[in-house]
Motif scaffolding. Structure first.
Motif, mmCIF file in Angstrom:
data_model
loop_
_atom_site.group_PDB
_atom_site.id
_atom_site.type_symbol
_atom_site.label_atom_id
_atom_site.label_comp_id
_atom_site.label_asym_id
_atom_site.label_seq_id
_atom_site.Cartn_x
_atom_site.Cartn_y
_atom_site.Cartn_z
ATOM 1 N N ALA A 91 0.833 -1.204 0.000
ATOM 2 C CA ALA A 91 0.000 0.000 0.000
ATOM 3 C C ALA A 91 0.868 1.254 0.000
ATOM 4 C CB ALA A 91 -0.921 -0.007 1.218
ATOM 5 N N LYS A 92 1.932 1.236 0.781
ATOM 6 C CA LYS A 92 2.833 2.390 0.822
ATOM 7 C C LYS A 92 3.495 2.615 -0.534
ATOM 8 C CE LYS A 92 7.010 4.184 3.056
ATOM 9 N NZ LYS A 92 8.038 3.952 4.100
ATOM 10 N N GLU A 93 3.988 1.530 -1.137
ATOM 11 C CA GLU A 93 4.661 1.632 -2.439
ATOM 12 C C GLU A 93 3.703 2.147 -3.519
ATOM 13 O OE1 GLU A 93 6.181 -2.242 -3.182
ATOM 14 O OE2 GLU A 93 7.622 -2.158 -1.523
ATOM 15 N N ARG A 94 2.475 1.646 -3.500
ATOM 16 C CA ARG A 94 1.496 2.083 -4.506
ATOM 17 C C ARG A 94 1.101 3.541 -4.273
ATOM 18 N NH1 ARG A 94 0.068 2.766 -9.379
ATOM 19 N NH2 ARG A 94 -2.121 2.370 -9.917
ATOM 20 N N ASN A 95 0.942 3.916 -3.014
ATOM 21 C CA ASN A 95 0.634 5.297 -2.665
ATOM 22 C C ASN A 95 1.727 6.234 -3.188
ATOM 23 O OD1 ASN A 95 -0.743 7.457 -1.419
ATOM 24 N ND2 ASN A 95 0.392 7.202 0.488
ATOM 25 N N GLN A 96 2.973 5.858 -2.938
ATOM 26 C CA GLN A 96 4.093 6.684 -3.387
ATOM 27 C C GLN A 96 4.159 6.751 -4.913
ATOM 28 O OE1 GLN A 96 7.718 5.961 -1.307
ATOM 29 N NE2 GLN A 96 9.017 6.883 -2.866
ATOM 30 N N GLU A 97 3.889 5.622 -5.552
ATOM 31 C CA GLU A 97 3.891 5.587 -7.014
ATOM 32 C C GLU A 97 2.846 6.546 -7.589
ATOM 33 O OE1 GLU A 97 3.557 2.236 -10.606
ATOM 34 O OE2 GLU A 97 2.770 1.796 -8.613
ATOM 35 N N LEU A 98 1.664 6.527 -7.014
ATOM 36 C CA LEU A 98 0.592 7.413 -7.470
ATOM 37 C C LEU A 98 0.953 8.878 -7.236
ATOM 38 C CD1 LEU A 98 -2.486 5.416 -6.115
ATOM 39 C CD2 LEU A 98 -1.918 5.772 -8.525
ATOM 40 N N LEU A 99 1.476 9.179 -6.064
ATOM 41 C CA LEU A 99 1.803 10.556 -5.701
ATOM 42 C C LEU A 99 2.894 11.150 -6.593
ATOM 43 C CD1 LEU A 99 1.757 10.243 -1.817
ATOM 44 C CD2 LEU A 99 0.010 11.268 -3.263
ATOM 45 N N ASN A 100 3.760 10.299 -7.092
ATOM 46 C CA ASN A 100 4.862 10.775 -7.941
ATOM 47 C C ASN A 100 4.496 10.823 -9.417
ATOM 48 O OD1 ASN A 100 6.629 11.114 -5.781
ATOM 49 N ND2 ASN A 100 7.366 9.009 -5.884
ATOM 50 N N SER A 101 3.220 10.561 -9.733
ATOM 51 C CA SER A 101 2.841 10.452 -11.146
ATOM 52 C C SER A 101 2.168 11.695 -11.714
ATOM 53 C CB SER A 101 1.910 9.250 -11.332
ATOM 54 O OG SER A 101 0.671 9.454 -10.658
ATOM 55 N N GLY A 102 1.986 12.726 -10.902
ATOM 56 C CA GLY A 102 1.318 13.923 -11.421
ATOM 57 C C GLY A 102 1.211 15.033 -10.404
ATOM 58 N N LYS A 103 0.280 15.932 -10.643
ATOM 59 C CA LYS A 103 0.077 17.108 -9.787
ATOM 60 C C LYS A 103 -0.709 16.720 -8.532
ATOM 61 C CE LYS A 103 -2.128 21.699 -9.792
ATOM 62 N NZ LYS A 103 -2.961 22.649 -10.572
ATOM 63 N N LEU A 104 -0.138 17.012 -7.367
ATOM 64 C CA LEU A 104 -0.754 16.662 -6.094
ATOM 65 C C LEU A 104 -1.628 17.801 -5.582
ATOM 66 C CD1 LEU A 104 -1.059 14.948 -3.500
ATOM 67 C CD2 LEU A 104 1.098 15.947 -2.708
ATOM 68 N N GLU A 105 -2.878 17.449 -5.226
ATOM 69 C CA GLU A 105 -3.800 18.416 -4.653
ATOM 70 C C GLU A 105 -4.551 17.765 -3.496
ATOM 71 O OE1 GLU A 105 -5.442 21.162 -8.211
ATOM 72 O OE2 GLU A 105 -5.730 19.008 -8.525
ATOM 73 N N ILE A 106 -5.001 18.576 -2.551
ATOM 74 C CA ILE A 106 -5.791 18.066 -1.436
ATOM 75 C C ILE A 106 -7.138 18.775 -1.383
ATOM 76 C CG2 ILE A 106 -3.742 17.458 -0.100
ATOM 77 C CD1 ILE A 106 -4.297 19.943 1.644
ATOM 78 N N GLU A 107 -8.090 18.135 -0.727
ATOM 79 C CA GLU A 107 -9.428 18.700 -0.572
ATOM 80 C C GLU A 107 -9.885 18.462 0.859
ATOM 81 O OE1 GLU A 107 -13.896 18.081 -2.531
ATOM 82 O OE2 GLU A 107 -12.468 16.420 -2.461
ATOM 83 N N PHE A 108 -10.394 19.486 1.516
ATOM 84 C CA PHE A 108 -10.919 19.347 2.858
ATOM 85 C C PHE A 108 -12.430 19.119 2.808
ATOM 86 C CE2 PHE A 108 -7.203 22.232 3.586
ATOM 87 C CZ PHE A 108 -6.425 21.312 4.273
ATOM 88 N N ASP A 109 -12.955 18.477 3.848
ATOM 89 C CA ASP A 109 -14.395 18.309 3.972
ATOM 90 C C ASP A 109 -14.925 19.412 4.885
ATOM 91 O OD1 ASP A 109 -16.971 17.166 3.793
ATOM 92 O OD2 ASP A 109 -16.133 15.152 3.715
ATOM 93 N N ILE A 110 -16.184 19.328 5.278
ATOM 94 C CA ILE A 110 -16.785 20.415 6.047
ATOM 95 C C ILE A 110 -16.620 20.243 7.551
ATOM 96 C CG2 ILE A 110 -18.479 20.917 4.265
ATOM 97 C CD1 ILE A 110 -20.545 19.380 5.895
#
Length: 242
Positions: A91-110
């Motif tokens: 899971a960590k490796e896949r998470n890192q792979e995804l994060l390094n593949s493009g523009k990182l953005e976050i979204e907050f909830d209410i």
């Protein structure tokens, strides 16, 4: 025709043309039934470090902060009590792979923006695509820590999890491993802390024969269990040493 009447007619023609242009513009923006709404509320951030499958460190508002992914949970990689769990490294490796593949953005909830450990709580996106949903769909996370009102994407996440369950992939290859309380480290544990893990072989248990296996599992084990072996499934019914 008097000049006054000609001027009035000219003004009406110009006004009509302006109205047509405005209506055309409105149609282009809102009139198409298949137009996709623009996603708002996404905040570009800089990735500092991938901590594990559901936690990262980012630079936000000028300082480094840890972020806990909303609504999901992945197995541990180096928990002080639970240690390393099956599929944690994957899971960590896949998470890192995804994060390094493009523009990182976050979204907050209410709801709450921080948890009790002072970590930001957010949804994570790469090039506009949900990282949480991807991890769930690939069987590397479970839906968890559902605390209203931070439930904006709960329905989509539950559907992604259900697809992984039906496909029988990732954490769902280990029977009763993912529970409502977390991941069952008692049944599925990794004794070698120095071994990097990336598949269901992470939790593999080896027994010489059914006599040895039944000492630990009196009723035998089902296919998908780390102790299951085809050589001990004589009738090939998907159950060893029953």
């Amino acid at each position: 025709m008097s000049s006054k009447r000609r001027n009035k007619k000219k003004k009406n023609s110009v006004l009509s043309a302006v109205v047509v242009i405005i209506l055309a513009a409105v149609y282009l923006v809102w009139g198409k039934e298949d137009a996709e709404p623009t996603r708002s509320g996404l905040i570009p951030v800089e990735l500092i470090k991938t901590i594990d499958g559901d936690t990262i460190k980012i630079k936000y508002e000028g300082k480094e902060q840890n972020v806990r992914y909303l609504l999901i949970d992945t197995p541990e990689t180096s928990h002080p009590r639970l240690g390393k769990q099956p599929f944690g490294e994957k899971a960590k490796e896949r998470n890192q792979e995804l994060l390094n593949s493009g523009k990182l953005e976050i979204e907050f909830d209410i709801g709450e923006k921080y948890d009790k450990y002072n970590r930001l709580l957010a949804y994570i996106y790469i090039d506009g695509e949900s990282v949480q949903e991807k991890l769930l769909e690939e069987g590397l996370a479970r839906v968890a820590y559902v605390y209203p009102p931070n439930t904006r994407h709960l329905d989509a996440y539950e559907k992604a999890q259900e697809r992984a369950k039906k496909a029988g992939i990732g954490i769902w290859t280990l029977e009763d491993y993912a529970t409502d309380r977390g991941f069952d480290s008692d049944t599925y544990s990794i004794t070698d802390k120095n071994t990097e893990t990336n598949s269901k072989a992470d939790a593999e248990e080896s027994f010489k024969n059914c006599t040895e296996l039944r000492k630990k599992y009196p009723n035998g084990v089902k296919k998908g269990h780390p102790a299951y072996s085809e050589r001990m499934d004589g009738d090939k019914d998907g159950y060893a040493c029953e």
